[in-house]
Design a protein around this motif. Structure first.
Motif, PDB file in Angstrom:
ATOM      1  N   ASN A 143       0.832  -1.205   0.000  1.00  0.00           N
ATOM      2  CA  ASN A 143       0.000   0.000   0.000  1.00  0.00           C
ATOM      3  C   ASN A 143       0.870   1.260   0.000  1.00  0.00           C
ATOM      4  O   ASN A 143       0.670   2.163   0.811  1.00  0.00           O
ATOM      5  N   GLY A 144       1.852   1.276  -0.883  1.00  0.00           N
ATOM      6  CA  GLY A 144       2.720   2.446  -1.009  1.00  0.00           C
ATOM      7  C   GLY A 144       3.587   2.700   0.210  1.00  0.00           C
ATOM      8  O   GLY A 144       3.939   3.837   0.498  1.00  0.00           O
ATOM      9  N   GLY A 145       3.933   1.650   0.952  1.00  0.00           N
ATOM     10  CA  GLY A 145       4.775   1.794   2.129  1.00  0.00           C
ATOM     11  C   GLY A 145       4.014   2.082   3.407  1.00  0.00           C
ATOM     12  O   GLY A 145       4.610   2.206   4.470  1.00  0.00           O
ATOM     13  N   ILE A 146       2.700   2.186   3.324  1.00  0.00           N
ATOM     14  CA  ILE A 146       1.894   2.501   4.504  1.00  0.00           C
ATOM     15  C   ILE A 146       1.746   1.294   5.428  1.00  0.00           C
ATOM     16  O   ILE A 146       1.799   1.420   6.646  1.00  0.00           O
ATOM     17  N   VAL A 147       1.580   0.104   4.854  1.00  0.00           N
ATOM     18  CA  VAL A 147       1.378  -1.114   5.641  1.00  0.00           C
ATOM     19  C   VAL A 147       2.696  -1.898   5.678  1.00  0.00           C
ATOM     20  O   VAL A 147       3.238  -2.249   4.637  1.00  0.00           O
ATOM     21  N   ILE A 148       3.198  -2.143   6.883  1.00  0.00           N
ATOM     22  CA  ILE A 148       4.399  -2.953   7.049  1.00  0.00           C
ATOM     23  C   ILE A 148       3.970  -4.414   7.105  1.00  0.00           C
ATOM     24  O   ILE A 148       3.228  -4.815   7.994  1.00  0.00           O
ATOM     25  N   ASP A 149       4.407  -5.208   6.137  1.00  0.00           N
ATOM     26  CA  ASP A 149       4.075  -6.633   6.108  1.00  0.00           C
ATOM     27  C   ASP A 149       4.975  -7.421   7.057  1.00  0.00           C
ATOM     28  O   ASP A 149       4.512  -8.297   7.756  1.00  0.00           O
ATOM     29  N   TYR A 150       6.278  -7.123   7.037  1.00  0.00           N
ATOM     30  CA  TYR A 150       7.169  -7.693   8.044  1.00  0.00           C
ATOM     31  C   TYR A 150       8.508  -6.973   8.030  1.00  0.00           C
ATOM     32  O   TYR A 150       8.870  -6.304   7.068  1.00  0.00           O
ATOM     33  N   VAL A 151       9.211  -7.121   9.156  1.00  0.00           N
ATOM     34  CA  VAL A 151      10.551  -6.566   9.323  1.00  0.00           C
ATOM     35  C   VAL A 151      11.458  -7.724   9.695  1.00  0.00           C
ATOM     36  O   VAL A 151      11.097  -8.553  10.529  1.00  0.00           O
ATOM     37  N   GLU A 152      12.612  -7.777   9.070  1.00  0.00           N
ATOM     38  CA  GLU A 152      13.573  -8.847   9.346  1.00  0.00           C
ATOM     39  C   GLU A 152      14.891  -8.224   9.769  1.00  0.00           C
ATOM     40  O   GLU A 152      15.316  -7.214   9.212  1.00  0.00           O
ATOM     41  N   LEU A 153      15.517  -8.802  10.774  1.00  0.00           N
ATOM     42  CA  LEU A 153      16.805  -8.336  11.282  1.00  0.00           C
ATOM     43  C   LEU A 153      17.746  -9.520  11.376  1.00  0.00           C
ATOM     44  O   LEU A 153      17.363 -10.581  11.875  1.00  0.00           O
ATOM     45  N   ILE A 154      18.974  -9.342  10.910  1.00  0.00           N
ATOM     46  CA  ILE A 154      19.987 -10.389  11.009  1.00  0.00           C
ATOM     47  C   ILE A 154      20.803 -10.133  12.275  1.00  0.00           C
ATOM     48  O   ILE A 154      21.477  -9.119  12.391  1.00  0.00           O
ATOM     49  N   PHE A 155      20.681 -11.054  13.256  1.00  0.00           N
ATOM     50  CA  PHE A 155      21.405 -10.941  14.519  1.00  0.00           C
ATOM     51  C   PHE A 155      22.824 -11.469  14.429  1.00  0.00           C
ATOM     52  O   PHE A 155      23.719 -10.993  15.100  1.00  0.00           O
ATOM     53  N   SER A 156      23.001 -12.517  13.649  1.00  0.00           N
ATOM     54  CA  SER A 156      24.316 -13.143  13.515  1.00  0.00           C
ATOM     55  C   SER A 156      24.352 -13.810  12.141  1.00  0.00           C
ATOM     56  O   SER A 156      23.334 -13.847  11.446  1.00  0.00           O
TER      57      SER A 156
END
Length: 99
Positions: free
Chosen positions: A23-36
């Motif tokens: 939706n043009g960046g309005i809705v965040i579907d998911y966030v991923e972070l690499i810890f290691s």
């Protein structure tokens, strides 16, 4: 000839985050972070938008996968306290100037 983007060669590196939105960046579907090099964490809103799913996975299978739901209240507290920790940190330049 134009070089094609090979996503396999451009995986996340340690400490980077990836945000998938719609939706043009309005809705965040998911966030991923690499810890290691072997461990990643994903946050995604549930379908009913009442909780957030947290998934921690380890590609070497030495860590059991953690997958749970987090309420809005707990997520809010977590974010606020992460912000408070962030605000307590000194900039890298300040640390070097003290040495």
């Amino acid at each position: 000839m134009a070089r094609t983007l090979d996503i396999i060669d451009r995986q996340l590196e340690l400490g980077q985050t990836k945000i998938i939105s719609s939706n043009g960046g309005i809705v965040i579907d998911y966030v991923e972070l690499i810890f290691s090099p072997t461990t990643k964490v994903q946050f995604a809103p549930s379908e009913d938008r009442k909780t957030v799913r947290l998934s921690v996975s380890d590609n070497t299978l030495q860590l059991p996968q953690l997958d749970c739901l987090i309420t809005k209240e707990v997520l809010h507290s977590y974010i606020i306290n992460l912000k408070n920790i962030y605000n307590q940190l000194e900039d890298e330049e300040e640390t070097y100037n003290e040495i």
